[in-house]
Write an enzyme that holds these catalytic residues in place. Structure first.
Site, PDB file in Angstrom:
ATOM      1  CG  HIS A  32      -2.040  -1.045   1.056  1.00  0.00           C
ATOM      2  ND1 HIS A  32      -3.211  -0.837   0.368  1.00  0.00           N
ATOM      3  CD2 HIS A  32      -2.086  -2.325   1.492  1.00  0.00           C
ATOM      4  CE1 HIS A  32      -3.942  -1.958   0.404  1.00  0.00           C
ATOM      5  NE2 HIS A  32      -3.273  -2.869   1.074  1.00  0.00           N
ATOM      6  CB  THR A  33       4.381   1.986  -0.206  1.00  0.00           C
ATOM      7  OG1 THR A  33       4.739   0.737  -0.795  1.00  0.00           O
ATOM      8  CG2 THR A  33       4.511   1.871   1.311  1.00  0.00           C
ATOM      9  CG  ASP A  34       1.184   0.477  -5.402  1.00  0.00           C
ATOM     10  OD1 ASP A  34       0.370   0.758  -4.489  1.00  0.00           O
ATOM     11  OD2 ASP A  34       0.908  -0.338  -6.316  1.00  0.00           O
ATOM     12  CB  SER A 122      -4.820 -13.596 -11.346  1.00  0.00           C
ATOM     13  OG  SER A 122      -5.895 -13.034 -10.644  1.00  0.00           O
ATOM     14  CB  SER A 123      -6.634  -8.630 -12.443  1.00  0.00           C
ATOM     15  OG  SER A 123      -6.059  -7.868 -11.428  1.00  0.00           O
ATOM     16  CD  GLU A 155      -6.331  -4.533 -12.191  1.00  0.00           C
ATOM     17  OE1 GLU A 155      -7.339  -4.641 -11.474  1.00  0.00           O
ATOM     18  OE2 GLU A 155      -5.560  -5.479 -12.454  1.00  0.00           O
ATOM     19  CG  ASP A 166      -0.403  -5.519  -8.394  1.00  0.00           C
ATOM     20  OD1 ASP A 166       0.444  -5.403  -7.491  1.00  0.00           O
ATOM     21  OD2 ASP A 166      -1.627  -5.608  -8.178  1.00  0.00           O
TER      22      ASP A 166
END
Ligand code: GLA
Length: 381
Positions: A32-34, A122-123, A155, A166
């Site tokens: 949760h840093t990106d 996976s997405s 997304e 990701d």
């Protein structure tokens, strides 16, 4: 798997397809840093999505999901109501169209062994693999950076307000390396990951993170972070993201912030520091210290950022009891999925069997154990 996808293509379509492998990802630290423009440390792994993709020679665009055994022919994207996997393809085709690239005449079979909802992206593998395949097939020359951004935009369109970790992991992964991604400059630095007598093990809690609810909780976390940045920026206009905020500055705003927002942001700032700590420990290959940082990371994710579940906490508590586990934490967005564990090879089987057995006794759930190999990012095979 690759052969099955190829065979499935031959049984439904004509011609010889291009074969693309698009991996899932792990993240060693930096959760949760990106989307806060901080740092992350991901890698691509051996679980992957495969695409057999070719030109159809007409204007029809047909896609077959091997795992779901469902086929779709895209005609009027605006009108069709689609199964959830197909929404990603729809979003990608729309975004490309908005960029002036209209795709027609494609036949594609895709499928693989990245468990869905396990926090292994996976997405992102699906989106980046498909865009990469199209780019190769039609010589579109879309750069990997651009593919990542299109994947992220897809997304967002579907409802997950994610960062870029990701997509970067899927596209830029390098065998036997993790990499440090600066999510502000998008500069990346590969770091050899010498596991020596250790193994990276994913333990899937067997609770699929429920996309709808996980996504909204995810978006709520992101909104908390952005709210705090907005407030601080009123006094310090140079502050553009939590990347620019340290604990000292945050504390000045403690009384003006909702306690929950303070707690969440406090986590993000500390997690960002943990990425740098791990970089330093990896320089000396001090995996024991790396393991400790992972445990601190989980504590933050569970108690401060509040994205864990009782079952994930149980997996971590069980891991902590094993002398053969150097560290562990939940991985990815949270609310289900897998934990990442740094495990000593000596007595590994017993260590993992203990966790599996006790997890079942405590939760009634079977966890799935996977020893990870770090692989290259998306490529034609
Ligand atoms: C999901 C998102 C990523 C990242 C992680 C949490 O995987 O897609 O962008 O925010 O959660 O680190």
């Amino acid at each position: 798997m690759k052969n099955e996808i190829q065979q499935s293509f031959f049984s439904q379509f004509s011609g010889k397809p291009l074969l693309v492998k698009s991996p899932g990802r792990i993240n060693l630290i930096g959760e949760h840093t990106d989307y806060n423009k901080g740092f992350v440390m991901p890698a691509a792994i051996d679980n992957a999505m495969y695409f057999a993709i070719g030109k159809s020679g007409n204007t029809v665009l047909g896609i077959h999901s091997f795992n779901y055994d469902e086929s779709l022919v895209f005609e009027n994207l605006e009108k069709e109501s689609l199964p959830s996997w197909a929404n990603y393809f729809k979003a990608i085709l729309q975004i490309l169209k908005e960029k002036g690239i209209t795709i027609n005449g494609v036949q594609c079979v895709f499928g693989g062994d990245i468990p869905i909802g396990a926090g292994l992206s996976s997405s992102a593998a699906l989106c980046c693999g498909f865009i990469f395949g199209l780019s190769e097939l039609f010589d579109l020359n879309i750069s990997r950076e651009e593919i990542a951004k299109i994947g992220q935009a897809a997304e967002h369109r579907i409802g997950l307000n994610c960062g870029l970790m990701d997509q970067y992991a899927v596209l830029f992964g390098k065998k036997d390396h993790v990499f440090r991604l600066d999510c502000q400059s998008l500069e990346l630095k590969y770091i050899p990951f010498k596991l020596e007598n250790h193994t990276l093990v994913l333990i899937n809690s067997n609770i699929e993170h429920q996309l709808a609810s996980a996504d909204s909780e995810y978006n709520i976390r992101r909104a908390s972070c952005e709210k705090v940045v907005e407030l601080i920026a009123k006094g310090f206009p140079k502050i553009k993201s939590l990347r620019d905020v340290d604990l000292q500055l945050l504390k000045k705003y403690k009384n003006e912030l909702q306690p929950i927002d303070f707690q969440r942001v406090n986590y993000v700032i500390k997690e960002n520091k943990r990425v740098h700590e791990v970089i330093n420990y990896l320089k000396d290959n001090d995996l024991k210290k790396v393991g400790n940082v992972l445990l601190q990371g989980h504590h933050g994710l569970s108690k401060e950022y509040d994205v864990s579940l009782p079952e994930l906490d149980i997996l971590i508590d069980l891991a902590k009891k094993e002398t053969g586990v150097l560290g562990a934490r939940l991985m990815g967005g949270g609310f289900g999925g897998a934990t990442i564990n740094l495990v000593l090879n000596e007595n590994k089987e017993t260590t993992l069997a203990n966790i599996k057995k006790q997890y079942f006794e405590l939760t009634g759930l079977e966890c799935k154990i996977h020893e990870v190999k770090i692989e290259d990012g998306v490529k034609v095979i």
